[in-house]
Design a protein around this motif. Structure first.
Motif, PDB file in Angstrom:
ATOM      1  N   TYR A 219       0.806  -1.213   0.000  1.00  0.00           N
ATOM      2  CA  TYR A 219       0.000   0.000   0.000  1.00  0.00           C
ATOM      3  C   TYR A 219       0.843   1.268   0.000  1.00  0.00           C
ATOM      4  O   TYR A 219       0.489   2.277  -0.598  1.00  0.00           O
ATOM      5  CB  TYR A 219      -0.938   0.003   1.221  1.00  0.00           C
ATOM      6  N   GLY A 220       1.982   1.241   0.674  1.00  0.00           N
ATOM      7  CA  GLY A 220       2.830   2.419   0.781  1.00  0.00           C
ATOM      8  C   GLY A 220       3.282   2.631   2.216  1.00  0.00           C
ATOM      9  O   GLY A 220       2.870   1.923   3.129  1.00  0.00           O
ATOM     10  N   GLY A 221       4.128   3.629   2.423  1.00  0.00           N
ATOM     11  CA  GLY A 221       4.754   3.795   3.722  1.00  0.00           C
ATOM     12  C   GLY A 221       5.896   2.802   3.849  1.00  0.00           C
ATOM     13  O   GLY A 221       5.862   1.717   3.268  1.00  0.00           O
ATOM     14  N   GLU A 222       6.908   3.184   4.582  1.00  0.00           N
ATOM     15  CA  GLU A 222       8.085   2.312   4.704  1.00  0.00           C
ATOM     16  C   GLU A 222       8.862   2.687   5.953  1.00  0.00           C
ATOM     17  O   GLU A 222       8.881   3.855   6.357  1.00  0.00           O
ATOM     18  CB  GLU A 222       8.974   2.470   3.469  1.00  0.00           C
ATOM     19  N   ALA A 223       9.495   1.698   6.556  1.00  0.00           N
ATOM     20  CA  ALA A 223      10.309   1.944   7.746  1.00  0.00           C
ATOM     21  C   ALA A 223      11.468   0.965   7.775  1.00  0.00           C
ATOM     22  O   ALA A 223      11.456  -0.079   7.107  1.00  0.00           O
ATOM     23  CB  ALA A 223       9.465   1.812   9.013  1.00  0.00           C
ATOM     24  N   LEU A 224      12.448   1.311   8.570  1.00  0.00           N
ATOM     25  CA  LEU A 224      13.650   0.501   8.693  1.00  0.00           C
ATOM     26  C   LEU A 224      13.421  -0.569   9.755  1.00  0.00           C
ATOM     27  O   LEU A 224      13.122  -0.263  10.907  1.00  0.00           O
ATOM     28  CB  LEU A 224      14.814   1.407   9.091  1.00  0.00           C
ATOM     29  N   ILE A 225      13.564  -1.833   9.362  1.00  0.00           N
ATOM     30  CA  ILE A 225      13.390  -2.934  10.304  1.00  0.00           C
ATOM     31  C   ILE A 225      14.754  -3.419  10.774  1.00  0.00           C
ATOM     32  O   ILE A 225      15.706  -3.499   9.982  1.00  0.00           O
ATOM     33  CB  ILE A 225      12.583  -4.105   9.690  1.00  0.00           C
ATOM     34  N   ARG A 226      14.865  -3.711  12.068  1.00  0.00           N
ATOM     35  CA  ARG A 226      16.088  -4.291  12.644  1.00  0.00           C
ATOM     36  C   ARG A 226      15.708  -5.638  13.256  1.00  0.00           C
ATOM     37  O   ARG A 226      15.079  -5.706  14.314  1.00  0.00           O
ATOM     38  CB  ARG A 226      16.690  -3.377  13.706  1.00  0.00           C
ATOM     39  N   LEU A 227      16.087  -6.703  12.564  1.00  0.00           N
ATOM     40  CA  LEU A 227      15.742  -8.054  12.980  1.00  0.00           C
ATOM     41  C   LEU A 227      16.934  -8.727  13.648  1.00  0.00           C
ATOM     42  O   LEU A 227      18.084  -8.523  13.246  1.00  0.00           O
ATOM     43  CB  LEU A 227      15.334  -8.900  11.766  1.00  0.00           C
ATOM     44  N   THR A 228      16.662  -9.545  14.647  1.00  0.00           N
ATOM     45  CA  THR A 228      17.672 -10.415  15.243  1.00  0.00           C
ATOM     46  C   THR A 228      17.328 -11.850  14.867  1.00  0.00           C
ATOM     47  O   THR A 228      16.177 -12.290  15.013  1.00  0.00           O
ATOM     48  CB  THR A 228      17.698 -10.268  16.773  1.00  0.00           C
ATOM     49  N   VAL A 229      18.308 -12.561  14.377  1.00  0.00           N
ATOM     50  CA  VAL A 229      18.102 -13.917  13.886  1.00  0.00           C
ATOM     51  C   VAL A 229      18.128 -14.907  15.037  1.00  0.00           C
ATOM     52  O   VAL A 229      19.042 -14.887  15.882  1.00  0.00           O
ATOM     53  CB  VAL A 229      19.180 -14.280  12.842  1.00  0.00           C
ATOM     54  N   GLY A 230      17.107 -15.760  15.099  1.00  0.00           N
ATOM     55  CA  GLY A 230      17.054 -16.789  16.126  1.00  0.00           C
ATOM     56  C   GLY A 230      17.773 -18.054  15.685  1.00  0.00           C
ATOM     57  O   GLY A 230      18.258 -18.157  14.556  1.00  0.00           O
ATOM     58  N   ASP A 231      17.825 -19.022  16.574  1.00  0.00           N
ATOM     59  CA  ASP A 231      18.478 -20.288  16.236  1.00  0.00           C
ATOM     60  C   ASP A 231      17.484 -21.297  15.676  1.00  0.00           C
ATOM     61  O   ASP A 231      17.808 -22.475  15.506  1.00  0.00           O
ATOM     62  CB  ASP A 231      19.205 -20.871  17.461  1.00  0.00           C
ATOM     63  N   ASP A 232      16.254 -20.830  15.369  1.00  0.00           N
ATOM     64  CA  ASP A 232      15.211 -21.708  14.866  1.00  0.00           C
ATOM     65  C   ASP A 232      14.778 -21.352  13.445  1.00  0.00           C
ATOM     66  O   ASP A 232      13.698 -21.744  12.995  1.00  0.00           O
ATOM     67  CB  ASP A 232      13.985 -21.652  15.790  1.00  0.00           C
ATOM     68  N   GLY A 233      15.604 -20.583  12.731  1.00  0.00           N
ATOM     69  CA  GLY A 233      15.263 -20.217  11.360  1.00  0.00           C
ATOM     70  C   GLY A 233      14.303 -19.057  11.251  1.00  0.00           C
ATOM     71  O   GLY A 233      13.737 -18.821  10.179  1.00  0.00           O
ATOM     72  N   THR A 234      14.107 -18.319  12.332  1.00  0.00           N
ATOM     73  CA  THR A 234      13.233 -17.144  12.307  1.00  0.00           C
ATOM     74  C   THR A 234      14.043 -15.901  12.640  1.00  0.00           C
ATOM     75  O   THR A 234      15.197 -15.983  13.081  1.00  0.00           O
ATOM     76  CB  THR A 234      12.077 -17.283  13.315  1.00  0.00           C
ATOM     77  N   ALA A 235      13.419 -14.744  12.437  1.00  0.00           N
ATOM     78  CA  ALA A 235      14.041 -13.473  12.811  1.00  0.00           C
ATOM     79  C   ALA A 235      12.932 -12.525  13.234  1.00  0.00           C
ATOM     80  O   ALA A 235      11.831 -12.554  12.684  1.00  0.00           O
ATOM     81  CB  ALA A 235      14.826 -12.882  11.647  1.00  0.00           C
ATOM     82  N   SER A 236      13.222 -11.692  14.229  1.00  0.00           N
ATOM     83  CA  SER A 236      12.189 -10.801  14.745  1.00  0.00           C
ATOM     84  C   SER A 236      12.828  -9.532  15.277  1.00  0.00           C
ATOM     85  O   SER A 236      13.984  -9.539  15.732  1.00  0.00           O
ATOM     86  CB  SER A 236      11.387 -11.491  15.852  1.00  0.00           C
ATOM     87  N   GLY A 237      12.078  -8.427  15.217  1.00  0.00           N
ATOM     88  CA  GLY A 237      12.590  -7.178  15.767  1.00  0.00           C
ATOM     89  C   GLY A 237      11.667  -6.021  15.475  1.00  0.00           C
ATOM     90  O   GLY A 237      10.633  -6.169  14.825  1.00  0.00           O
ATOM     91  N   ARG A 238      12.070  -4.856  15.944  1.00  0.00           N
ATOM     92  CA  ARG A 238      11.251  -3.652  15.821  1.00  0.00           C
ATOM     93  C   ARG A 238      11.705  -2.795  14.638  1.00  0.00           C
ATOM     94  O   ARG A 238      12.862  -2.856  14.208  1.00  0.00           O
ATOM     95  CB  ARG A 238      11.347  -2.800  17.094  1.00  0.00           C
ATOM     96  N   PHE A 239      10.767  -1.976  14.178  1.00  0.00           N
ATOM     97  CA  PHE A 239      11.105  -0.917  13.236  1.00  0.00           C
ATOM     98  C   PHE A 239      11.773   0.213  14.017  1.00  0.00           C
ATOM     99  O   PHE A 239      11.415   0.484  15.159  1.00  0.00           O
ATOM    100  CB  PHE A 239       9.858  -0.422  12.514  1.00  0.00           C
ATOM    101  N   VAL A 240      12.739   0.863  13.381  1.00  0.00           N
ATOM    102  CA  VAL A 240      13.522   1.859  14.104  1.00  0.00           C
ATOM    103  C   VAL A 240      13.401   3.259  13.511  1.00  0.00           C
ATOM    104  O   VAL A 240      14.056   4.183  13.992  1.00  0.00           O
ATOM    105  CB  VAL A 240      15.012   1.447  14.178  1.00  0.00           C
ATOM    106  N   GLY A 241      12.559   3.444  12.503  1.00  0.00           N
ATOM    107  CA  GLY A 241      12.370   4.775  11.961  1.00  0.00           C
ATOM    108  C   GLY A 241      11.966   4.734  10.508  1.00  0.00           C
ATOM    109  O   GLY A 241      12.042   3.709   9.837  1.00  0.00           O
ATOM    110  N   SER A 242      11.535   5.874  10.008  1.00  0.00           N
ATOM    111  CA  SER A 242      11.058   5.989   8.636  1.00  0.00           C
ATOM    112  C   SER A 242      12.190   5.789   7.635  1.00  0.00           C
ATOM    113  O   SER A 242      13.360   6.086   7.917  1.00  0.00           O
ATOM    114  CB  SER A 242      10.423   7.364   8.434  1.00  0.00           C
ATOM    115  N   SER A 243      11.836   5.303   6.445  1.00  0.00           N
ATOM    116  CA  SER A 243      12.805   5.168   5.360  1.00  0.00           C
ATOM    117  C   SER A 243      12.076   5.312   4.037  1.00  0.00           C
ATOM    118  O   SER A 243      10.850   5.227   3.969  1.00  0.00           O
ATOM    119  CB  SER A 243      13.541   3.823   5.430  1.00  0.00           C
TER     120      SER A 243
END
Length: 390
Positions: A219-243
């Motif tokens: 749809y639009g809008g965008e932000a910078l995501i900072r993911l931390t990689v887990g040991d189970d094949g996943t990654a998760s984290g917060r957005f840290v600001g507009s981009s």
């Protein structure tokens, strides 16, 4: 003033501005000085605005060196290529496809990446090579792999990097595939935006690794995501600001025009209604992001008229549904027409009301969890997924 003096004076001015806004920190200052921006900017550029979206007219170093140096040492993005290199000359092409990013964004992303000595870094999108040089100065060229899909851009960047004294591993290829040959990586950074984080980036990163990438919904809008990689094949984290970045080439979407959705002139078979929610209240970057993560597979287009009014069109990517909202100055009620199995305006309006009900959260209250099969956006914590309206 000579080029040497202009380079020094301009670099100092830009550094002062970046230090003042908090993006350039002491741990990146040495890299900033060792790999100055002007070494990684071609002779013809299109300076943009601070929002990263609009580009101005061409500036040529040979014909207007003062304007070129001023642009290089300004905190704005510099478009360096149009239409995947198929457009040449000083005139603007149809679509910007490569740039030297806004310095504030460059150093904000590097801060989020949080590299340490000895880290191996995968960069997606070499561009002009400036980001690669900064990383190479920080952790050593031998620890940097940079992937660029465009052969011409990759060759130019490699030449600039060599001239500046850096020799990262440069790969011409599809960034969505990463570069498994040199994995695993401690850090992954993308200088192009994605709507889905390629799982190859997660697979090629060590557990505990950090992935930094611009991410935005259809749809639009965008932000910078900072993911931390887990040991189970996943990654998760917060957005840290507009981009605001150009899309990863493989993830670009074709957007049909409004006529594709109509079998006869509007309103065709559309159902009419009115709304008190103004299109003006859903057009901001954050608002579009908040709506987009709730309304999948849909996008807006705006048709503007000479009298200052406009029609906001909503389309689904499956080309089954559309909606229009007419805006006129001074109105407090707006005509809506909707057609198809999805009631797109109802979805957008519900998404905006949900965002209002949550206190209009900013980017940093949202997060993203990536698995091999899914992307889930959440608010405040991973156990609070954002609802889907569509």
């Amino acid at each position: 003033m000579s080029d040497e003096h202009e380079a020094e004076a301009g670099r100092t001015r830009l550094a002062s501005a970046l230090i003042a806004n908090g993006s350039l920190t002491t741990d990146w200052l040495a890299a900033y000085n060792a790999a100055p921006r002007h070494l990684f900017v071609p002779d013809t550029i299109w300076p943009g605005q601070a929002d990263g979206v609009r580009q101005g007219e061409a500036v040529d170093r040979e014909t207007d060196p003062a304007a070129w140096w001023a642009a290089v040492h300004s905190d704005v993005p510099l478009t360096t290529q149009w239409d995947d290199g198929n457009h040449t000359g000083a005139d603007r092409g149809t679509m910007p496809t490569s740039s030297n990013s806004m310095p504030t964004m460059v150093f904000s992303m590097l801060a989020a990446l949080d590299v340490e000595d000895g880290h191996r870094v995968l960069e997606i999108g070499t561009g002009t090579g400036w980001n690669s040089a900064l990383l190479a100065h920080r952790v050593g060229s031998e620890n940097i792999v940079t992937v660029e899909v465009d052969e011409g851009s990759a060759a130019d960047a490699q030449r600039r990097l060599a001239h500046a004294g850096y020799a990262p591993t440069s790969v011409v290829g599809d960034g969505s595939e990463g570069y498994a040959k040199a994995a695993p990586y401690d850090r992954v950074i993308a200088t192009c935006s994605v709507g889905r984080v390629p799982h190859s980036w997660v697979e090629q990163a060590r557990p505990g690794a950090v992935i930094v990438a611009p991410w935005g919904p259809e749809y639009g809008g965008e932000a910078l995501i900072r993911l931390t990689v887990g040991d189970d094949g996943t990654a998760s984290g917060r957005f840290v600001g507009s981009s605001a970045f150009m899309r990863l080439r493989r993830q670009r979407s074709a957007r049909p025009n409004s006529l594709t959705y109509l079998s006869s002139p509007r309103p065709a078979d559309g159902i009419r209604s009115t709304t008190g929610l103004s299109p003006e209240d859903i057009g901001g970057w954050l608002e579009m992001f908040a709506i987009g993560i709730q309304v999948p597979r849909a996008f807006p287009l705006t048709e503007r008229y000479d009298d200052g009014s406009y029609t906001l069109w909503l389309h689904d990517t499956a080309v089954t549904s559309w909606a229009t909202i007419d805006w006129e100055p001074g109105c407090t009620a707006y005509e809506v027409v909707q057609s198809g199995p999805r009631r797109l305006w109802d979805e957008v309006e519900a998404a905006r009301h949900w965002w209002d009900g949550q206190g209009r959260p900013a980017f940093d209250r949202f997060g993203l969890t990536v698995t091999p099969d899914s992307h889930t956006t959440w608010l405040n914590s991973p156990d609070n997924p954002v609802p889907l309206q569509g």
